[in-house]
Design a protein around this motif. Structure first.
Motif: not given
Length: 168
Positions: A39, A56, A82, A112, A115, A119
């Motif tokens: 990442i 990201v 992302i 975040r 993610i 992710v």
């Protein structure tokens, strides 16, 4: 350390560390099932003091390097951004005002959350499918693995003797 780096260090880095990623600057690596998951934060080249943004990037590649070696996202065989994991399925950048700490906190919090929501499930869902990367690893990559291991052993021997003693 500017506001962006401070918020990354306080908010994002501890979270990614808690889910098994090791930090190398603005890149995090996690080794699992014979692959390295990456990442990485990418700041825009057009950032200014009045308007900045970052995105990201995600990568996965066979784990052929020594354990302490960092893998950059651009070195990965499978790469994704992302935005293409989000529902819109298009490039996405997180905007912030560099001199406004609250703006930076909001942008990093949004990243975040993405993610966590997109992710990590992507990496977990696909973890069973990542061995295809190992099969696609070129013979050159596999040939380099022993060299990296030998260099890693040599480095450990050198640093194990640090500081060098003249009497030894």
């Amino acid at each position: 350390m500017n506001a962006f780096e401070r918020v990354i260090a306080q908010e994002l880095a501890p979270y990614l560390g808690s889910v098994g990623f090791l930090r190398h600057g603005q890149t995090w690596n996690r080794r699992m099932d014979g692959v390295v998951q990456v990442i990485a934060l990418q700041r825009s080249m057009t950032n200014t003091e009045l308007d900045s943004r970052f995105t990201v990037n995600i990568g996965v590649t066979p784990d052929t390097r020594p354990t302490k070696a960092s893998v950059a996202e651009h070195e990965c065989q499978a790469r994704q951004r992302i935005g293409f994991l989000r529902p819109e399925r298009q490039d996405h950048w997180y905007r912030y005002l560099p001199k406004d700490a609250a703006s930076v906190v909001l942008a990093v919090a949004e990243a975040r959350a993405d993610i966590e929501a997109h992710v990590l499930p992507y990496l977990s869902q696909r973890s069973g499918e990542f061995p295809w990367l190992l099969l696609q690893a070129t013979s050159a990559m596999q040939a380099h693995a022993p060299v990296w291991r030998a260099l890693d052993r040599l480095w450990r021997r050198i640093t194990g003797r640090w500081p060098f003693n003249k009497g030894a």
